[in-house]
Scaffold this motif. Structure first.
Motif, PDB file in Angstrom:
ATOM      1  N   VAL A   1     114.386  19.637  35.940  1.00 42.32           N
ATOM      2  CA  VAL A   1     113.829  18.380  35.674  1.00 42.32           C
ATOM      3  C   VAL A   1     113.671  16.846  35.264  1.00 42.32           C
ATOM      4  CG1 VAL A   1     111.684  20.200  35.727  1.00 42.32           C
ATOM      5  CG2 VAL A   1     112.407  19.406  33.948  1.00 42.32           C
ATOM      6  N   LEU A   2     113.199  16.320  35.532  1.00 42.25           N
ATOM      7  CA  LEU A   2     113.002  15.156  34.767  1.00 42.25           C
ATOM      8  C   LEU A   2     111.553  14.875  34.111  1.00 42.25           C
ATOM      9  CD1 LEU A   2     114.637  12.412  37.703  1.00 42.25           C
ATOM     10  CD2 LEU A   2     115.398  13.274  35.929  1.00 42.25           C
ATOM     11  N   TYR A   3     112.025  14.486  32.978  1.00 45.32           N
ATOM     12  CA  TYR A   3     110.314  15.001  31.861  1.00 45.32           C
ATOM     13  C   TYR A   3     111.002  13.864  30.633  1.00 45.32           C
ATOM     14  CZ  TYR A   3     107.921  16.823  28.302  1.00 45.32           C
ATOM     15  OH  TYR A   3     107.279  17.212  27.876  1.00 45.32           O
ATOM     16  N   ARG A   4     109.400  12.527  30.959  1.00 47.08           N
ATOM     17  CA  ARG A   4     108.876  12.226  30.686  1.00 47.08           C
ATOM     18  C   ARG A   4     107.350  11.932  29.219  1.00 47.08           C
ATOM     19  NH1 ARG A   4     105.831   7.944  32.915  1.00 47.08           N
ATOM     20  NH2 ARG A   4     105.820   8.474  35.517  1.00 47.08           N
ATOM     21  N   LEU A   5     107.291  11.655  28.941  1.00 45.67           N
ATOM     22  CA  LEU A   5     106.477  11.842  27.814  1.00 45.67           C
ATOM     23  C   LEU A   5     105.553   9.955  28.133  1.00 45.67           C
ATOM     24  CD1 LEU A   5     107.027  12.994  24.322  1.00 45.67           C
ATOM     25  CD2 LEU A   5     105.364  14.208  26.332  1.00 45.67           C
ATOM     26  N   GLU A   6     104.348  10.407  28.502  1.00 43.39           N
ATOM     27  CA  GLU A   6     103.240   8.877  29.252  1.00 43.39           C
ATOM     28  C   GLU A   6     102.495   8.673  28.388  1.00 43.39           C
ATOM     29  OE1 GLU A   6     101.489   7.548  33.402  1.00 43.39           O
ATOM     30  OE2 GLU A   6     102.962   7.428  33.395  1.00 43.39           O
ATOM     31  N   ASN A   7     102.340   7.722  27.438  1.00 41.52           N
ATOM     32  CA  ASN A   7     100.961   8.033  26.518  1.00 41.52           C
ATOM     33  C   ASN A   7     100.635   9.557  25.645  1.00 41.52           C
ATOM     34  OD1 ASN A   7     100.246   5.647  27.172  1.00 41.52           O
ATOM     35  ND2 ASN A   7      98.774   5.951  28.867  1.00 41.52           N
ATOM     36  N   GLY A   8     102.117  10.200  25.502  1.00 45.58           N
ATOM     37  CA  GLY A   8     101.465  11.085  24.824  1.00 45.58           C
ATOM     38  C   GLY A   8     101.856  12.738  25.799  1.00 45.58           C
ATOM     39  N   SER A   9     101.833  12.184  27.440  1.00 41.81           N
ATOM     40  CA  SER A   9     101.794  14.035  28.186  1.00 41.81           C
ATOM     41  C   SER A   9     102.006  14.097  28.684  1.00 41.81           C
ATOM     42  CB  SER A   9     100.358  13.007  29.514  1.00 41.81           C
ATOM     43  OG  SER A   9      98.858  13.423  28.490  1.00 41.81           O
ATOM     44  N   PRO A  10     102.761  14.818  29.068  1.00 37.87           N
ATOM     45  CA  PRO A  10     103.743  15.354  30.261  1.00 37.87           C
ATOM     46  C   PRO A  10     104.075  14.800  31.259  1.00 37.87           C
ATOM     47  CG  PRO A  10     102.880  17.246  29.175  1.00 37.87           C
ATOM     48  CD  PRO A  10     102.051  16.148  28.688  1.00 37.87           C
ATOM     49  N   VAL A  11     105.418  14.569  31.568  1.00 35.51           N
ATOM     50  CA  VAL A  11     105.272  14.095  33.463  1.00 35.51           C
ATOM     51  C   VAL A  11     106.840  14.830  33.739  1.00 35.51           C
ATOM     52  CG1 VAL A  11     104.997  12.496  34.493  1.00 35.51           C
ATOM     53  CG2 VAL A  11     104.413  11.777  33.410  1.00 35.51           C
ATOM     54  N   VAL A  12     106.185  16.180  34.489  1.00 31.46           N
ATOM     55  CA  VAL A  12     107.739  16.535  34.823  1.00 31.46           C
ATOM     56  C   VAL A  12     107.444  16.586  36.168  1.00 31.46           C
ATOM     57  CG1 VAL A  12     108.395  19.435  35.291  1.00 31.46           C
ATOM     58  CG2 VAL A  12     106.746  18.280  33.408  1.00 31.46           C
ATOM     59  N   THR A  13     108.812  15.982  36.669  1.00 33.22           N
ATOM     60  CA  THR A  13     109.660  16.049  38.149  1.00 33.22           C
ATOM     61  C   THR A  13     110.324  17.074  38.686  1.00 33.22           C
ATOM     62  OG1 THR A  13     108.566  13.733  37.905  1.00 33.22           O
ATOM     63  CG2 THR A  13     110.272  14.330  39.253  1.00 33.22           C
ATOM     64  N   PRO A  14     110.242  18.175  39.174  1.00 34.80           N
ATOM     65  CA  PRO A  14     111.424  19.220  39.267  1.00 34.80           C
ATOM     66  C   PRO A  14     112.165  18.486  40.616  1.00 34.80           C
ATOM     67  CG  PRO A  14     108.830  19.928  39.830  1.00 34.80           C
ATOM     68  CD  PRO A  14     108.962  18.322  39.310  1.00 34.80           C
ATOM     69  N   ILE A  15     113.300  18.113  40.827  1.00 37.29           N
ATOM     70  CA  ILE A  15     114.709  17.384  41.724  1.00 37.29           C
ATOM     71  C   ILE A  15     115.632  18.530  41.584  1.00 37.29           C
ATOM     72  CG2 ILE A  15     114.204  15.509  40.465  1.00 37.29           C
ATOM     73  CD1 ILE A  15     116.548  15.837  38.870  1.00 37.29           C
ATOM     74  N   GLU A  16     116.090  18.532  43.224  1.00 41.83           N
ATOM     75  CA  GLU A  16     117.062  19.317  42.767  1.00 41.83           C
ATOM     76  C   GLU A  16     118.924  18.560  42.326  1.00 41.83           C
ATOM     77  OE1 GLU A  16     117.551  22.278  45.040  1.00 41.83           O
ATOM     78  OE2 GLU A  16     115.306  22.153  45.059  1.00 41.83           O
ATOM     79  N   PHE A  17     119.075  19.572  41.769  1.00 42.42           N
ATOM     80  CA  PHE A  17     120.523  18.846  40.867  1.00 42.42           C
ATOM     81  C   PHE A  17     121.361  19.944  41.061  1.00 42.42           C
ATOM     82  CE2 PHE A  17     123.048  18.342  36.977  1.00 42.42           C
ATOM     83  CZ  PHE A  17     123.672  17.139  37.714  1.00 42.42           C
TER      84      PHE A  17
END
Length: 304
Positions: A161-177
């Protein structure tokens, strides 16, 4: 009727510390994780909790009253009990039906990795409890342990997953790695805790100047994902280590422990202590074992 829940363990590959301030991190779920078995009993108003390590050794057992959980009455007798009561209390606040509609429970947790390995014994527990209570695991984390939440994302996803916080909320992007050179990647257990508080304090002091670093980490995460051979992968690792070393005012793990290693070594998660990632053209297992680090896990045995 017995219910069973499961959550994946985790490793944070890029973005340590900076993920708290919005950097995009690469996180990988592990093949090892934790089960939670729930069985309703007639034990009026009591919850029996049993925790098992990967070798089935019982490392924690307690009996907790529903009233103590509902009232968040900590100082029950052990730090483990207090932590557990706190998590269960916040789960109950989010969904009162579970305890209200039951007489009692027996709960058994089973790790499939040694609990000292740092692969997410807490995050897998929180995600399992959230599944049991049918509530949001990120919110339960925020209300109990705190943290960025990348470990919850790993607990819930079977891919990178690519993971970041946007305004304190999680943004989760599953990826093929699935790098073609995974045979050249290893995870080495250090079992040598450093003073992470000093590193965290140093990081906090830099927060006013963190924006350029966030941009660098984002670029390095992207470069790591797109590396097409072990040499370029190792180069990105070393760049990431250099950026964080300056930011944390802390020597890299390679400088500290493995200055003569032919290859790259990267800290994972909070600097110092649990697993590091090594990338090398040839199998480095004997090198690390000669240095006193006997647990060397190939990528394909570690990562889901």
């Amino acid at each position: 009727m017995k219910k069973t829940f499961y959550s994946n363990g985790k490793l944070l590959i890029t973005g340590e510390y900076t993920v708290l301030d919005g950097a995009t991190a690469l996180a990988l779920p592990t093949k090892m994780g934790q089960y939670l078995e729930v069985e309703e009993t007639g034990d009026n108003g009591w919850l029996t909790w049993i925790s098992l390590d990967a070798d089935d050794t019982e490392w924690y057992r307690d009996k907790l009253p529903f009233a103590g959980i509902i009232g968040n009455r900590q100082h029950w007798g052990s730090p483990e009990a207090d932590t557990l009561i706190g998590i269960l209390h916040h789960a109950h606040v989010a969904n009162t039906d579970i305890l209200k509609n039951a007489k009692g429970f027996t709960i058994i947790t089973r790790l499939t990795f040694p609990r000292h390995w740092g692969l997410g014994s807490s995050s897998t527990l929180i995600n399992n409890i959230a599944q049991w209570f049918s509530i949001d695991a990120f919110q339960l984390l925020n209300n109990s342990f705190g943290g960025s939440g990348y470990d919850i994302a790993c607990a819930q996803n079977d891919t990178a997953v690519l993971y970041r916080l946007e305004n304190g909320s999680p943004v989760v992007t599953p990826i093929e790695f699935h790098p073609a050179f995974t045979d050249n990647i290893y995870f080495v257990y250090l079992n040598r805790k450093q003073n992470s508080r000093e590193a965290i304090a140093a990081y906090r002091e830099q927060r006013n100047e963190i924006a350029p670093v966030i941009s660098q980490i984002d670029s390095l995460t992207d470069a790591l994902i797109n590396a097409n051979n072990v040499a370029s992968f190792a180069f990105v690792i070393e760049q990431h280590e250099d950026v964080m070393s300056v930011l944390l005012r802390t020597p890299t793990v390679k400088e500290t422990w493995f200055p003569d290693f032919t290859g790259a070594v990267k800290s994972l998660g909070a600097w110092g202590g649990d697993f590091v990632m090594a990338a090398a053209e040839s199998d480095p297992t004997n090198y690390f074992r000669q240095k006193g680090f006997g647990v060397v896990v190939p990528y394909k045995e570690m990562i889901l």
